[in-house]
Design an enzyme around this catalytic site. Sequence first.
Site, mmCIF file in Angstrom:
data_model
loop_
_atom_site.group_PDB
_atom_site.id
_atom_site.type_symbol
_atom_site.label_atom_id
_atom_site.label_comp_id
_atom_site.label_asym_id
_atom_site.label_seq_id
_atom_site.Cartn_x
_atom_site.Cartn_y
_atom_site.Cartn_z
ATOM 1 N N GLY A 125 0.814 -1.219 0.000
ATOM 2 C CA GLY A 125 0.000 0.000 0.000
ATOM 3 C C GLY A 125 0.849 1.271 0.000
ATOM 4 O O GLY A 125 0.413 2.318 -0.472
ATOM 5 N N GLU B 51 2.114 -7.961 -1.566
ATOM 6 C CA GLU B 51 0.823 -8.587 -1.256
ATOM 7 C C GLU B 51 0.764 -10.051 -1.664
ATOM 8 O O GLU B 51 0.111 -10.863 -1.013
ATOM 9 C CB GLU B 51 -0.315 -7.824 -1.958
ATOM 10 C CG GLU B 51 -0.617 -6.460 -1.371
ATOM 11 C CD GLU B 51 0.236 -5.337 -1.949
ATOM 12 O OE1 GLU B 51 1.284 -5.625 -2.572
ATOM 13 O OE2 GLU B 51 -0.140 -4.170 -1.762
HETATM 14 N N1 COA Z 1 2.086 -3.952 8.965
HETATM 15 C C1 COA Z 1 2.279 -3.980 10.294
HETATM 16 N N2 COA Z 1 3.475 -3.964 10.878
HETATM 17 C C2 COA Z 1 4.551 -3.909 10.077
HETATM 18 C C3 COA Z 1 4.451 -3.888 8.670
HETATM 19 C C4 COA Z 1 3.144 -3.893 8.122
HETATM 20 N N3 COA Z 1 2.955 -3.842 6.797
HETATM 21 N N4 COA Z 1 5.695 -3.861 8.153
HETATM 22 C C5 COA Z 1 6.538 -3.852 9.186
HETATM 23 N N5 COA Z 1 5.860 -3.902 10.358
HETATM 24 C C6 COA Z 1 6.429 -3.898 11.700
HETATM 25 C C7 COA Z 1 7.085 -5.221 12.061
HETATM 26 O O1 COA Z 1 6.110 -6.160 12.496
HETATM 27 C C8 COA Z 1 8.026 -4.794 13.158
HETATM 28 O O2 COA Z 1 7.276 -4.622 14.340
HETATM 29 P P1 COA Z 1 7.877 -5.119 15.772
HETATM 30 O O3 COA Z 1 9.116 -4.280 15.965
HETATM 31 O O4 COA Z 1 6.787 -4.820 16.745
HETATM 32 O O5 COA Z 1 8.187 -6.572 15.595
HETATM 33 C C9 COA Z 1 8.463 -3.395 12.722
HETATM 34 O O6 COA Z 1 7.490 -2.969 11.777
HETATM 35 C C10 COA Z 1 9.811 -3.396 12.049
HETATM 36 O O7 COA Z 1 9.778 -4.343 10.984
HETATM 37 P P2 COA Z 1 10.806 -5.578 10.860
HETATM 38 O O8 COA Z 1 10.128 -6.673 10.120
HETATM 39 O O9 COA Z 1 11.382 -5.906 12.192
HETATM 40 O O10 COA Z 1 11.934 -4.882 9.969
HETATM 41 P P3 COA Z 1 12.873 -5.600 8.937
HETATM 42 O O11 COA Z 1 13.851 -4.546 8.504
HETATM 43 O O12 COA Z 1 13.413 -6.875 9.471
HETATM 44 O O13 COA Z 1 11.923 -5.978 7.682
HETATM 45 C C11 COA Z 1 10.213 -5.562 6.008
HETATM 46 C C12 COA Z 1 11.273 -4.976 6.980
HETATM 47 C C13 COA Z 1 9.510 -4.384 5.372
HETATM 48 C C14 COA Z 1 10.901 -6.410 4.935
HETATM 49 C C15 COA Z 1 9.230 -6.448 6.806
HETATM 50 O O14 COA Z 1 8.792 -5.725 7.947
HETATM 51 C C16 COA Z 1 8.002 -6.821 5.998
HETATM 52 O O15 COA Z 1 8.075 -7.712 5.181
HETATM 53 N N6 COA Z 1 6.861 -6.142 6.255
HETATM 54 C C17 COA Z 1 5.615 -6.418 5.578
HETATM 55 C C18 COA Z 1 5.587 -5.743 4.232
HETATM 56 C C19 COA Z 1 4.310 -6.120 3.485
HETATM 57 O O16 COA Z 1 4.016 -7.254 3.270
HETATM 58 N N7 COA Z 1 3.563 -5.079 3.068
HETATM 59 C C20 COA Z 1 2.360 -5.250 2.310
HETATM 60 C C21 COA Z 1 1.182 -5.343 3.183
HETATM 61 S S1 COA Z 1 -0.275 -5.692 2.246
#
Ligand code: COA
Length: 266
Positions: free
Chosen positions: A117, A140
């Site tokens: 998003g 997604e």
């Molecule tokens: N929704 C909710 N929380 C999210 C998020 C999302 N889309 N993306 C990241 N966060 C949160 C993580 O859960 C984490 O929270 P915590 O510290 O309470 O555990 C925090 O943000 C930091 O993210 P983290 O995963 O620890 O960082 P990272 O550098 O290891 O990885 C990403 C970063 C972006 C690769 C990974 O967070 C990710 O894959 N996020 C989802 C992205 C996604 O699928 N977006 C599309 C949604 S439809």
Amino acid sequence: MPSESLATVEWDLDEDTGIATIMLNRPDVLNALSSQLREDVITAFKTLERLDDESDGVAVSVVVLEGAGEKAFCAGADITEFSEVQTGSFNMSPVTSIAEEFVAPVIAKIDGYCLGGGLEVALSCDFRFASEDALFGFSEVNLGLIPGGGGTQRLAELVGPSRAKRLSMTGEKIDGNKAAEDGIVNEAVPEEELDETVQEFAQELSGQPPLSIRSLKDVVNRSQEVSLAEGRRYERRVFDILQETEDADEGTTAFAEDREPEWQGK
Ligand code: COA
């Protein structure tokens, strides 16, 4: 300087230049788009619109949209809220159309993650500037979903169907340089140059005649929705309207007098 801190968004407006900044402010979760954040973004744009409506001329020349913290522009919809929403009621479109519908140009300043998003929001802006290390993707598919806020449509329009399918079907993350090469962003620059690059471009736009800039946003957006013939008729109508403005008068007078024009937004 008018400014406001909402629960998850901060915005301010420089009254001298008309440059506004809207910052997504949930850095701990990479500015994930919770329902609150989506609502706050819309509130910020609507407030700027109201200030603009109330002003003599125009108040807002350009908006810069950015994410708080070092790590992300926005990591997409807040996944933790998915289980709470009923099927059919989750709707990203209001937040992914607000920048497109805003009267003045909107620049997305993208540093760090720009996923799901977050990419949909960026794609709805008029311009995207990124750091070379920013990471773009439609994640997604990894959740068994697809983008639902117009992202596939806007991306296909921007870079063609095949590139849009590749990015969205693989869920791969591409960096700012690749995004620039593919035409997803206007420009990718080293991270330390991003603020200045965006500021310079925002200032360039803010020095232009605001009614022409708004009209250009409107007519070019219209070209994506209607036939060429209808778009040409629309452009001509807008041209005729602009000819009646004080700024058009000022522009031609300044040219004749060999001086810099002073735009009033009227
Ligand atoms: N929704 C909710 N929380 C999210 C998020 C999302 N889309 N993306 C990241 N966060 C949160 C993580 O859960 C984490 O929270 P915590 O510290 O309470 O555990 C925090 O943000 C930091 O993210 P983290 O995963 O620890 O960082 P990272 O550098 O290891 O990885 C990403 C970063 C972006 C690769 C990974 O967070 C990710 O894959 N996020 C989802 C992205 C996604 O699928 N977006 C599309 C949604 S439809």
